[in-house]
Design a protein around this motif. Structure first.
Motif, PDB file in Angstrom:
ATOM      1  N   ALA A  43       0.926  -1.120  -0.169  1.00  0.00           N
ATOM      2  CA  ALA A  43      -0.047  -0.147   0.011  1.00  0.00           C
ATOM      3  C   ALA A  43       0.724   1.051  -0.144  1.00  0.00           C
ATOM      4  CB  ALA A  43      -0.970  -0.032   1.299  1.00  0.00           C
ATOM      5  N   LEU A  44       1.903   1.382   0.784  1.00  0.00           N
ATOM      6  CA  LEU A  44       2.799   2.408   0.890  1.00  0.00           C
ATOM      7  C   LEU A  44       3.557   2.644  -0.653  1.00  0.00           C
ATOM      8  CD1 LEU A  44       4.598   1.805   4.226  1.00  0.00           C
ATOM      9  CD2 LEU A  44       2.862   3.568   3.486  1.00  0.00           C
ATOM     10  N   GLN A  45       3.746   1.532  -0.949  1.00  0.00           N
ATOM     11  CA  GLN A  45       4.482   1.403  -2.480  1.00  0.00           C
ATOM     12  C   GLN A  45       3.684   2.249  -3.567  1.00  0.00           C
ATOM     13  OE1 GLN A  45       7.673   0.599  -3.378  1.00  0.00           O
ATOM     14  NE2 GLN A  45       7.207   1.388  -5.541  1.00  0.00           N
ATOM     15  N   ALA A  46       2.167   1.734  -3.467  1.00  0.00           N
ATOM     16  CA  ALA A  46       1.364   2.125  -4.230  1.00  0.00           C
ATOM     17  C   ALA A  46       1.278   3.880  -4.135  1.00  0.00           C
ATOM     18  CB  ALA A  46      -0.061   1.594  -4.083  1.00  0.00           C
ATOM     19  N   ALA A  47       0.978   4.167  -2.807  1.00  0.00           N
ATOM     20  CA  ALA A  47       1.143   5.709  -2.538  1.00  0.00           C
ATOM     21  C   ALA A  47       2.211   6.475  -3.100  1.00  0.00           C
ATOM     22  CB  ALA A  47       0.863   5.891  -0.922  1.00  0.00           C
ATOM     23  N   GLU A  48       3.340   5.936  -2.961  1.00  0.00           N
ATOM     24  CA  GLU A  48       4.609   6.514  -3.381  1.00  0.00           C
ATOM     25  C   GLU A  48       4.676   6.710  -4.913  1.00  0.00           C
ATOM     26  OE1 GLU A  48       9.416   5.251  -3.719  1.00  0.00           O
ATOM     27  OE2 GLU A  48       8.409   4.812  -1.806  1.00  0.00           O
ATOM     28  N   GLU A  49       4.182   5.668  -5.531  1.00  0.00           N
ATOM     29  CA  GLU A  49       4.197   5.931  -7.171  1.00  0.00           C
ATOM     30  C   GLU A  49       3.150   6.880  -7.619  1.00  0.00           C
ATOM     31  OE1 GLU A  49       3.504   2.018  -8.655  1.00  0.00           O
ATOM     32  OE2 GLU A  49       5.166   1.103  -7.590  1.00  0.00           O
ATOM     33  N   VAL A  50       1.964   6.809  -6.801  1.00  0.00           N
ATOM     34  CA  VAL A  50       0.949   7.933  -7.220  1.00  0.00           C
ATOM     35  C   VAL A  50       1.692   9.209  -7.003  1.00  0.00           C
ATOM     36  CG1 VAL A  50      -1.251   8.940  -6.284  1.00  0.00           C
ATOM     37  CG2 VAL A  50      -0.938   6.293  -6.617  1.00  0.00           C
ATOM     38  N   ASN A  51       2.325   9.390  -5.908  1.00  0.00           N
ATOM     39  CA  ASN A  51       2.755  10.745  -5.571  1.00  0.00           C
ATOM     40  C   ASN A  51       3.766  11.268  -6.395  1.00  0.00           C
ATOM     41  OD1 ASN A  51       1.028  11.350  -3.321  1.00  0.00           O
ATOM     42  ND2 ASN A  51       2.106  10.397  -1.966  1.00  0.00           N
ATOM     43  N   GLU A  60      -1.303  15.501  -2.629  1.00  0.00           N
ATOM     44  CA  GLU A  60      -0.635  14.285  -2.261  1.00  0.00           C
ATOM     45  C   GLU A  60      -1.444  13.359  -1.563  1.00  0.00           C
ATOM     46  OE1 GLU A  60       2.773  13.032   1.205  1.00  0.00           O
ATOM     47  OE2 GLU A  60       1.929  15.122   1.277  1.00  0.00           O
ATOM     48  N   VAL A  61      -1.017  12.081  -1.745  1.00  0.00           N
ATOM     49  CA  VAL A  61      -2.040  10.859  -1.181  1.00  0.00           C
ATOM     50  C   VAL A  61      -1.257  10.375  -0.035  1.00  0.00           C
ATOM     51  CG1 VAL A  61      -2.772   8.494  -1.707  1.00  0.00           C
ATOM     52  CG2 VAL A  61      -2.971  10.357  -3.416  1.00  0.00           C
ATOM     53  N   VAL A  62      -1.784  10.316   1.133  1.00  0.00           N
ATOM     54  CA  VAL A  62      -1.444   9.496   2.321  1.00  0.00           C
ATOM     55  C   VAL A  62      -2.053   8.163   2.565  1.00  0.00           C
ATOM     56  CG1 VAL A  62      -0.808   9.840   4.628  1.00  0.00           C
ATOM     57  CG2 VAL A  62      -0.597  11.712   2.946  1.00  0.00           C
ATOM     58  N   ALA A  63      -1.424   7.235   2.971  1.00  0.00           N
ATOM     59  CA  ALA A  63      -1.985   5.970   3.455  1.00  0.00           C
ATOM     60  C   ALA A  63      -1.895   5.824   4.849  1.00  0.00           C
ATOM     61  CB  ALA A  63      -1.031   4.602   2.763  1.00  0.00           C
ATOM     62  N   ILE A  64      -3.067   5.825   5.398  1.00  0.00           N
ATOM     63  CA  ILE A  64      -3.145   5.729   7.098  1.00  0.00           C
ATOM     64  C   ILE A  64      -3.564   4.293   7.499  1.00  0.00           C
ATOM     65  CG2 ILE A  64      -4.165   6.913   9.121  1.00  0.00           C
ATOM     66  CD1 ILE A  64      -2.772   8.827   7.537  1.00  0.00           C
ATOM     67  N   LEU A  65      -2.535   3.725   8.242  1.00  0.00           N
ATOM     68  CA  LEU A  65      -2.914   2.247   8.921  1.00  0.00           C
ATOM     69  C   LEU A  65      -3.558   2.240  10.007  1.00  0.00           C
ATOM     70  CD1 LEU A  65      -1.803  -0.587   8.602  1.00  0.00           C
ATOM     71  CD2 LEU A  65       0.073   0.199  10.280  1.00  0.00           C
ATOM     72  N   GLY A  66      -4.800   1.146   9.970  1.00  0.00           N
ATOM     73  CA  GLY A  66      -5.320   0.753  11.089  1.00  0.00           C
ATOM     74  C   GLY A  66      -4.969  -0.682  11.312  1.00  0.00           C
ATOM     75  N   ASP A  67      -4.395  -0.990  12.582  1.00  0.00           N
ATOM     76  CA  ASP A  67      -4.064  -2.408  12.845  1.00  0.00           C
ATOM     77  C   ASP A  67      -5.200  -3.096  13.335  1.00  0.00           C
ATOM     78  OD1 ASP A  67      -2.941  -4.738  13.567  1.00  0.00           O
ATOM     79  OD2 ASP A  67      -1.674  -4.033  14.973  1.00  0.00           O
ATOM     80  N   THR A  68      -5.762  -4.074  12.760  1.00  0.00           N
ATOM     81  CA  THR A  68      -7.039  -4.882  13.257  1.00  0.00           C
ATOM     82  C   THR A  68      -6.585  -5.908  14.351  1.00  0.00           C
ATOM     83  OG1 THR A  68      -6.928  -6.807  11.546  1.00  0.00           O
ATOM     84  CG2 THR A  68      -7.846  -4.534  11.082  1.00  0.00           C
ATOM     85  N   ARG A  69      -5.380  -6.402  14.338  1.00  0.00           N
ATOM     86  CA  ARG A  69      -4.795  -7.422  14.971  1.00  0.00           C
ATOM     87  C   ARG A  69      -5.466  -8.562  14.701  1.00  0.00           C
ATOM     88  NH1 ARG A  69      -5.080  -7.548  20.268  1.00  0.00           N
ATOM     89  NH2 ARG A  69      -3.298  -8.718  20.535  1.00  0.00           N
ATOM     90  N   VAL A 281       2.576  -4.880 -15.286  1.00  0.00           N
ATOM     91  CA  VAL A 281       2.480  -4.302 -14.148  1.00  0.00           C
ATOM     92  C   VAL A 281       3.171  -5.315 -12.975  1.00  0.00           C
ATOM     93  CG1 VAL A 281       1.092  -3.270 -12.442  1.00  0.00           C
ATOM     94  CG2 VAL A 281       0.704  -2.937 -14.873  1.00  0.00           C
ATOM     95  N   THR A 282       2.703  -6.503 -13.097  1.00  0.00           N
ATOM     96  CA  THR A 282       3.178  -7.554 -11.933  1.00  0.00           C
ATOM     97  C   THR A 282       4.627  -7.697 -12.053  1.00  0.00           C
ATOM     98  OG1 THR A 282       1.032  -8.786 -12.856  1.00  0.00           O
ATOM     99  CG2 THR A 282       2.509  -9.735 -11.206  1.00  0.00           C
ATOM    100  N   LYS A 283       5.242  -7.781 -13.210  1.00  0.00           N
ATOM    101  CA  LYS A 283       6.691  -8.273 -13.246  1.00  0.00           C
ATOM    102  C   LYS A 283       7.448  -6.818 -12.696  1.00  0.00           C
ATOM    103  CE  LYS A 283       6.234 -10.764 -17.569  1.00  0.00           C
ATOM    104  NZ  LYS A 283       6.530 -10.652 -18.874  1.00  0.00           N
ATOM    105  N   ARG A 284       6.846  -5.494 -12.956  1.00  0.00           N
ATOM    106  CA  ARG A 284       7.614  -4.208 -12.582  1.00  0.00           C
ATOM    107  C   ARG A 284       7.560  -4.210 -10.850  1.00  0.00           C
ATOM    108  NH1 ARG A 284       4.098   0.016 -14.124  1.00  0.00           N
ATOM    109  NH2 ARG A 284       2.965  -0.092 -11.973  1.00  0.00           N
ATOM    110  N   GLU A 285       6.291  -4.529 -10.148  1.00  0.00           N
ATOM    111  CA  GLU A 285       6.148  -4.564  -9.139  1.00  0.00           C
ATOM    112  C   GLU A 285       6.861  -5.647  -8.284  1.00  0.00           C
ATOM    113  OE1 GLU A 285       4.925  -1.859  -7.500  1.00  0.00           O
ATOM    114  OE2 GLU A 285       4.474  -0.882  -9.669  1.00  0.00           O
TER     115      GLU A 285
END
Length: 405
Positions: A43-51, A60-69, A281-285
């Protein structure tokens, strides 16, 4: 005049604020944190690429984490914070179905778009909430391929230890019904997801005469690895007599750290395409992921990346973070990610037909899957032997698994 100026300044300030997208994942025990942590990376990789490409709507796009455990109550609390405190415009993610089901009424009530990355319970989309979409497989789609394989392999006696979660209970109900219909003897023992010692129940299955043809250790998270080792140590499975079928938690390298040689010969479901079918896309990521983790992505990581990107594409297509416009954009979207072209055939403008299952609401229909078997200790999933379906199987015709040597 002062009031007007204040409104203009406030509006301009809002237009420059980051666009926040929530990501809900199990990042710590008892949840499947071995899956959650690389999904968060994606998810962070995706956000970085978008930015790097200029963001969205000039922001700017920011990913905000919520830990469900992996705990429904904590998943719900994390989602509540993301929506009311962090003011996210959309949410993606989840691994555990029980967590997704604890959250989806919040998406409905607050009108926040959600894209499920990995929750399998049919009910996630079957409820028909306009805010809820899914790109992962469903319990019904998953059980179809499992049942087809067990019937083709000629298994007559199957034992199961099943975790008591929404995902687990849903899968077990459908598998049992299909096995009963096929005349396959099967028995299930239920256990809490936090269980660490399965030996007493395993011993009961080990006393069957004749022995079980297949054992399904239907446990996610850390327990998925422990049950393999415990079954192997008592000589139950995997053996020449009993095939061990494991959950896709065993796609993670931690299976070798905990289970060691016991994991050799286990059968695992891989959701997605074999490496031979990867797109650009799969190969690149995957190249980036391999540099970080030293292995190929599994389907859960791909889903995390694609769900985040899909939410970003919806905002672009809508030209707004207005939830109703984003939902409309998702219903009409066509976008190619790591696992193919995403689209949602059934929604508000094209309701699910009477002859289709209810879970097809806002469900991506082209999820592919296959079964493979580890044949070497420490083996990576992509190096395992594909055993089903026949179109991708690497075994001789008429053979359905690699026997224990």
């Amino acid at each position: 005049m002062c009031i007007s100026a204040t409104v203009v300044v406030a509006s301009e300030s809002k237009e420059k604020e980051p666009i926040k997208i929530g990501v809900v994942l199990p990042m710590s025990p008892p949840g499947a944190y071995a899956s959650g942590n690389p999904m968060w990376w994606a998810a962070l990789q995706a956000a970085e690429e978008v930015n790097e490409a200029g963001g969205i709507l000039g922001r700017e796009v920011v990913a905000i984490l919520g830990d469900t455990r992996g705990v429904p109550e904590e998943a719900r609390a994390a989602t509540q914070r993301l929506i009311t405190k962090d003011k996210v415009v959309g949410v993606v993610g989840n691994y555990h179905s029980s967590c997704a089901l604890a959250q989806i009424d919040l998406f409905r009530d607050h009108n926040v778009p959600y894209i499920g990355a990995e929750p399998w319970s049919d009910d996630v989309t079957a409820k028909g909430y306009k805010q809820v979409f899914r790109i992962s497989i469903t319990n019904s789609l998953y059980t179809d391929i499992t049942v087809a394989w067990t019937i083709a392999a000629g298994f007559k006696r199957i034992g199961v230890i099943q975790e008591i979660t929404d995902w687990g209970l849903g899968v077990n109900k459908q598998l049992k019904a299909a096995w009963d219909k096929a005349g396959i003897k099967n028995e299930t023992a239920f256990t809490d997801m936090k269980t660490e010692d399965f030996t007493e129940t395993l011993a009961r299955f080990n006393q069957w005469d004749p022995p079980a043809d297949m054992f399904f250790g239907s446990i996610t998270g850390p327990g998925a690895f422990r049950i393999i080792k415990q079954a192997y140590d008592m000589g139950f499975s995997p053996t020449q007599k009993t095939v061990f079928y494991a959950t896709n938690s065993c796609l993670n390298p931690e299976v070798w750290e905990v289970a060691g040689k016991a994991a050799k010969y286990i059968v695992v479901t891989q959701i997605g395409l074999p490496p031979s079918a990867y797109n650009e896309v799969t190969k690149r990521e995957n190249e980036k992921f391999e540099q970080k983790y030293g292995r190929l992505m599994n389907a859960t990581v791909m889903e995390a990346y694609d769900s985040f990107m899909l939410m970003c594409e919806a905002i672009k297509k809508a030209g707004s973070t207005d939830p109703d416009k984003m939902i409309d954009a998702l219903e009409n979207i066509k976008w190619t990610g790591m696992r193919g072209e995403y689209y949602f055939p059934y929604g508000s403008k094209n309701p699910v037909p009477a002859d289709k299952p209810a879970y097809m609401w806002h469900q991506w229909p082209d999820v592919s899957e296959y079964l493979f078997q580890y044949t070497e200790v420490g083996q990576k999933p992509e190096d395992g032997t594909v055993i089903w379906p026949p179109k991708w199987s690497q075994l001789p015709k008429g053979q359905y698994f690699v026997p224990v040597k």
